[in-house]
Design a protein around this motif. Sequence first.
Motif, PDB file in Angstrom:
ATOM      1  N   ALA A  49      -3.544  -1.991 -22.815  1.00  0.00           N
ATOM      2  CA  ALA A  49      -4.081  -1.916 -24.186  1.00  0.00           C
ATOM      3  C   ALA A  49      -4.340  -3.316 -24.728  1.00  0.00           C
ATOM      4  O   ALA A  49      -5.387  -3.586 -25.325  1.00  0.00           O
ATOM      5  CB  ALA A  49      -3.119  -1.158 -25.086  1.00  0.00           C
ATOM      6  N   ALA A  50      -3.395  -4.229 -24.523  1.00  0.00           N
ATOM      7  CA  ALA A  50      -3.568  -5.601 -25.002  1.00  0.00           C
ATOM      8  C   ALA A  50      -4.718  -6.284 -24.273  1.00  0.00           C
ATOM      9  O   ALA A  50      -5.517  -7.019 -24.880  1.00  0.00           O
ATOM     10  CB  ALA A  50      -2.269  -6.384 -24.804  1.00  0.00           C
ATOM     11  N   MET A  51      -4.821  -6.032 -22.955  1.00  0.00           N
ATOM     12  CA  MET A  51      -5.892  -6.649 -22.175  1.00  0.00           C
ATOM     13  C   MET A  51      -7.244  -6.065 -22.572  1.00  0.00           C
ATOM     14  O   MET A  51      -8.242  -6.792 -22.666  1.00  0.00           O
ATOM     15  CB  MET A  51      -5.631  -6.414 -20.685  1.00  0.00           C
ATOM     16  CG  MET A  51      -6.497  -7.251 -19.763  1.00  0.00           C
ATOM     17  SD  MET A  51      -6.156  -9.023 -19.829  1.00  0.00           S
ATOM     18  CE  MET A  51      -7.740  -9.655 -20.375  1.00  0.00           C
ATOM     19  N   ARG A  52      -7.286  -4.750 -22.839  1.00  0.00           N
ATOM     20  CA  ARG A  52      -8.535  -4.118 -23.261  1.00  0.00           C
ATOM     21  C   ARG A  52      -9.009  -4.711 -24.579  1.00  0.00           C
ATOM     22  O   ARG A  52     -10.188  -5.021 -24.759  1.00  0.00           O
ATOM     23  CB  ARG A  52      -8.333  -2.603 -23.393  1.00  0.00           C
ATOM     24  CG  ARG A  52      -9.622  -1.834 -23.660  1.00  0.00           C
ATOM     25  CD  ARG A  52      -9.350  -0.355 -23.910  1.00  0.00           C
ATOM     26  NE  ARG A  52      -8.629   0.263 -22.824  1.00  0.00           N
ATOM     27  CZ  ARG A  52      -7.431   0.830 -22.933  1.00  0.00           C
ATOM     28  NH1 ARG A  52      -6.798   0.835 -24.099  1.00  0.00           N
ATOM     29  NH2 ARG A  52      -6.858   1.391 -21.896  1.00  0.00           N
ATOM     30  N   GLU A  53      -8.071  -4.895 -25.501  1.00  0.00           N
ATOM     31  CA  GLU A  53      -8.410  -5.470 -26.801  1.00  0.00           C
ATOM     32  C   GLU A  53      -8.944  -6.884 -26.646  1.00  0.00           C
ATOM     33  O   GLU A  53      -9.931  -7.269 -27.268  1.00  0.00           O
ATOM     34  CB  GLU A  53      -7.167  -5.453 -27.703  1.00  0.00           C
ATOM     35  CG  GLU A  53      -7.427  -5.875 -29.133  1.00  0.00           C
ATOM     36  CD  GLU A  53      -6.192  -5.758 -30.004  1.00  0.00           C
ATOM     37  OE1 GLU A  53      -6.106  -6.503 -30.998  1.00  0.00           O
ATOM     38  OE2 GLU A  53      -5.316  -4.931 -29.683  1.00  0.00           O
ATOM     39  N   ARG A  54      -8.305  -7.663 -25.778  1.00  0.00           N
ATOM     40  CA  ARG A  54      -8.748  -9.042 -25.528  1.00  0.00           C
ATOM     41  C   ARG A  54     -10.147  -9.054 -24.900  1.00  0.00           C
ATOM     42  O   ARG A  54     -11.005  -9.858 -25.289  1.00  0.00           O
ATOM     43  CB  ARG A  54      -7.742  -9.727 -24.581  1.00  0.00           C
ATOM     44  CG  ARG A  54      -8.126 -11.140 -24.144  1.00  0.00           C
ATOM     45  CD  ARG A  54      -7.683 -12.180 -25.133  1.00  0.00           C
ATOM     46  NE  ARG A  54      -6.242 -12.303 -25.140  1.00  0.00           N
ATOM     47  CZ  ARG A  54      -5.535 -13.156 -24.379  1.00  0.00           C
ATOM     48  NH1 ARG A  54      -6.170 -13.984 -23.564  1.00  0.00           N
ATOM     49  NH2 ARG A  54      -4.234 -13.223 -24.468  1.00  0.00           N
ATOM     50  N   ALA A  55     -10.370  -8.163 -23.945  1.00  0.00           N
ATOM     51  CA  ALA A  55     -11.642  -8.149 -23.227  1.00  0.00           C
ATOM     52  C   ALA A  55     -12.799  -7.726 -24.118  1.00  0.00           C
ATOM     53  O   ALA A  55     -13.908  -8.265 -24.008  1.00  0.00           O
ATOM     54  CB  ALA A  55     -11.537  -7.228 -22.012  1.00  0.00           C
ATOM     55  N   PHE A  56     -12.540  -6.758 -25.022  1.00  0.00           N
ATOM     56  CA  PHE A  56     -13.612  -6.326 -25.919  1.00  0.00           C
ATOM     57  C   PHE A  56     -13.929  -7.399 -26.953  1.00  0.00           C
ATOM     58  O   PHE A  56     -15.073  -7.552 -27.378  1.00  0.00           O
ATOM     59  CB  PHE A  56     -13.240  -5.015 -26.612  1.00  0.00           C
ATOM     60  CG  PHE A  56     -13.595  -3.800 -25.789  1.00  0.00           C
ATOM     61  CD1 PHE A  56     -14.917  -3.494 -25.530  1.00  0.00           C
ATOM     62  CD2 PHE A  56     -12.607  -2.983 -25.280  1.00  0.00           C
ATOM     63  CE1 PHE A  56     -15.251  -2.381 -24.766  1.00  0.00           C
ATOM     64  CE2 PHE A  56     -12.927  -1.867 -24.520  1.00  0.00           C
ATOM     65  CZ  PHE A  56     -14.253  -1.578 -24.268  1.00  0.00           C
ATOM     66  N   ALA A  57     -12.930  -8.153 -27.353  1.00  0.00           N
ATOM     67  CA  ALA A  57     -13.153  -9.218 -28.332  1.00  0.00           C
ATOM     68  C   ALA A  57     -13.829 -10.430 -27.703  1.00  0.00           C
ATOM     69  O   ALA A  57     -14.550 -11.163 -28.378  1.00  0.00           O
ATOM     70  CB  ALA A  57     -11.820  -9.633 -28.965  1.00  0.00           C
ATOM     71  N   ASP A  58     -13.600 -10.626 -26.400  1.00  0.00           N
ATOM     72  CA  ASP A  58     -14.095 -11.832 -25.728  1.00  0.00           C
ATOM     73  C   ASP A  58     -14.634 -11.453 -24.344  1.00  0.00           C
ATOM     74  O   ASP A  58     -13.861 -11.296 -23.398  1.00  0.00           O
ATOM     75  CB  ASP A  58     -12.962 -12.854 -25.593  1.00  0.00           C
ATOM     76  CG  ASP A  58     -13.407 -14.130 -24.891  1.00  0.00           C
ATOM     77  OD1 ASP A  58     -14.616 -14.281 -24.613  1.00  0.00           O
ATOM     78  OD2 ASP A  58     -12.524 -14.972 -24.613  1.00  0.00           O
ATOM     79  N   PRO A  59     -15.953 -11.278 -24.203  1.00  0.00           N
ATOM     80  CA  PRO A  59     -16.526 -10.892 -22.910  1.00  0.00           C
ATOM     81  C   PRO A  59     -16.151 -11.834 -21.771  1.00  0.00           C
ATOM     82  O   PRO A  59     -16.048 -11.409 -20.626  1.00  0.00           O
ATOM     83  CB  PRO A  59     -18.038 -10.925 -23.174  1.00  0.00           C
ATOM     84  CG  PRO A  59     -18.165 -10.701 -24.648  1.00  0.00           C
ATOM     85  CD  PRO A  59     -16.967 -11.380 -25.259  1.00  0.00           C
ATOM     86  N   SER A  60     -15.937 -13.114 -22.081  1.00  0.00           N
ATOM     87  CA  SER A  60     -15.556 -14.049 -21.016  1.00  0.00           C
ATOM     88  C   SER A  60     -14.178 -13.712 -20.452  1.00  0.00           C
ATOM     89  O   SER A  60     -13.901 -13.962 -19.272  1.00  0.00           O
ATOM     90  CB  SER A  60     -15.576 -15.492 -21.529  1.00  0.00           C
ATOM     91  OG  SER A  60     -14.551 -15.710 -22.484  1.00  0.00           O
ATOM     92  N   ALA A  61     -13.318 -13.127 -21.295  1.00  0.00           N
ATOM     93  CA  ALA A  61     -11.998 -12.707 -20.812  1.00  0.00           C
ATOM     94  C   ALA A  61     -12.143 -11.572 -19.808  1.00  0.00           C
ATOM     95  O   ALA A  61     -11.429 -11.525 -18.793  1.00  0.00           O
ATOM     96  CB  ALA A  61     -11.116 -12.289 -21.983  1.00  0.00           C
ATOM     97  N   ARG A  62     -13.058 -10.664 -20.088  1.00  0.00           N
ATOM     98  CA  ARG A  62     -13.291  -9.569 -19.143  1.00  0.00           C
ATOM     99  C   ARG A  62     -13.798 -10.112 -17.806  1.00  0.00           C
ATOM    100  O   ARG A  62     -13.335  -9.685 -16.744  1.00  0.00           O
ATOM    101  CB  ARG A  62     -14.287  -8.569 -19.724  1.00  0.00           C
ATOM    102  CG  ARG A  62     -14.454  -7.323 -18.847  1.00  0.00           C
ATOM    103  CD  ARG A  62     -15.467  -6.342 -19.397  1.00  0.00           C
ATOM    104  NE  ARG A  62     -16.828  -6.817 -19.247  1.00  0.00           N
ATOM    105  CZ  ARG A  62     -17.622  -7.166 -20.252  1.00  0.00           C
ATOM    106  NH1 ARG A  62     -17.195  -7.121 -21.492  1.00  0.00           N
ATOM    107  NH2 ARG A  62     -18.853  -7.580 -20.024  1.00  0.00           N
ATOM    108  N   ARG A  63     -14.715 -11.062 -17.868  1.00  0.00           N
ATOM    109  CA  ARG A  63     -15.246 -11.640 -16.631  1.00  0.00           C
ATOM    110  C   ARG A  63     -14.149 -12.373 -15.868  1.00  0.00           C
ATOM    111  O   ARG A  63     -14.101 -12.330 -14.627  1.00  0.00           O
ATOM    112  CB  ARG A  63     -16.406 -12.591 -16.958  1.00  0.00           C
ATOM    113  CG  ARG A  63     -17.669 -11.862 -17.435  1.00  0.00           C
ATOM    114  CD  ARG A  63     -18.866 -12.791 -17.462  1.00  0.00           C
ATOM    115  NE  ARG A  63     -18.723 -13.835 -18.461  1.00  0.00           N
ATOM    116  CZ  ARG A  63     -19.116 -13.719 -19.731  1.00  0.00           C
ATOM    117  NH1 ARG A  63     -19.672 -12.597 -20.148  1.00  0.00           N
ATOM    118  NH2 ARG A  63     -18.965 -14.716 -20.578  1.00  0.00           N
ATOM    119  N   GLN A  64     -13.254 -13.043 -16.603  1.00  0.00           N
ATOM    120  CA  GLN A  64     -12.159 -13.763 -15.960  1.00  0.00           C
ATOM    121  C   GLN A  64     -11.203 -12.778 -15.275  1.00  0.00           C
ATOM    122  O   GLN A  64     -10.749 -13.021 -14.149  1.00  0.00           O
ATOM    123  CB  GLN A  64     -11.402 -14.599 -17.001  1.00  0.00           C
ATOM    124  CG  GLN A  64     -10.437 -15.599 -16.401  1.00  0.00           C
ATOM    125  CD  GLN A  64      -9.822 -16.496 -17.474  1.00  0.00           C
ATOM    126  OE1 GLN A  64     -10.057 -16.309 -18.676  1.00  0.00           O
ATOM    127  NE2 GLN A  64      -9.039 -17.471 -17.058  1.00  0.00           N
TER     128      GLN A  64
END
Length: 214
Positions: free
Chosen positions: A75-90
Amino acid sequence: METPGPRPALLVGLTGGIGSGKSTVADRFADLGVPLVDTDVIAHELTAPGGAAIAAIREAFGPEVIAADGRLDRAAMRERAFADPSARRQLEAILHPMIRAETMRGIAAAAQRPYVIVVVPLLVESGAWRSWLDRVLVVDCPVEVQIERVIRRSALPRAQVEAIIAAQASREQRLQAADDVVDNGGDPSLIESQVHALHARYMELAERTSDAPR
């Protein structure tokens, strides 16, 4: 199509949007004795307590995305990834090579079987998977059905479910990429007959491929 190492005659990629019923369809193939390699299961194993990806994720994103028991706080990672696309890519850069390696191991382990179902939730979004699969099987249903199913099983707010769906390939894009389709928009009992028909088709294709000169 090339995969490193041994492989069965036919590789079928199974995909669909969140809430489409991919797991239900995959389970019906498993009931028929078809080997499954599920990239989502692999991802959960990699991000479980002590999983091979945990150290790299902790280093990249900090302890706030790691739950108290040592697993990835999704849940925390999903929230981070939606807020910051670069986090999802990382995150993808960490997980995808590991998932791919484990997938290849699973395929190699079933190399003597006629065909394998490889479950890839984001198959259409990632061209890398399509390049080494022989066929793409899409589990399809209307978007509103997806939303209702996800809310019912996950208790997520509707806006968050809609955001997840919007971040995935559209229904039209998945259907355009499909070689085969299972309609899971209505009565669940209709899945069985569709899977049996596809199983017969895949066995025939696998036999034909095995008999073809290489």
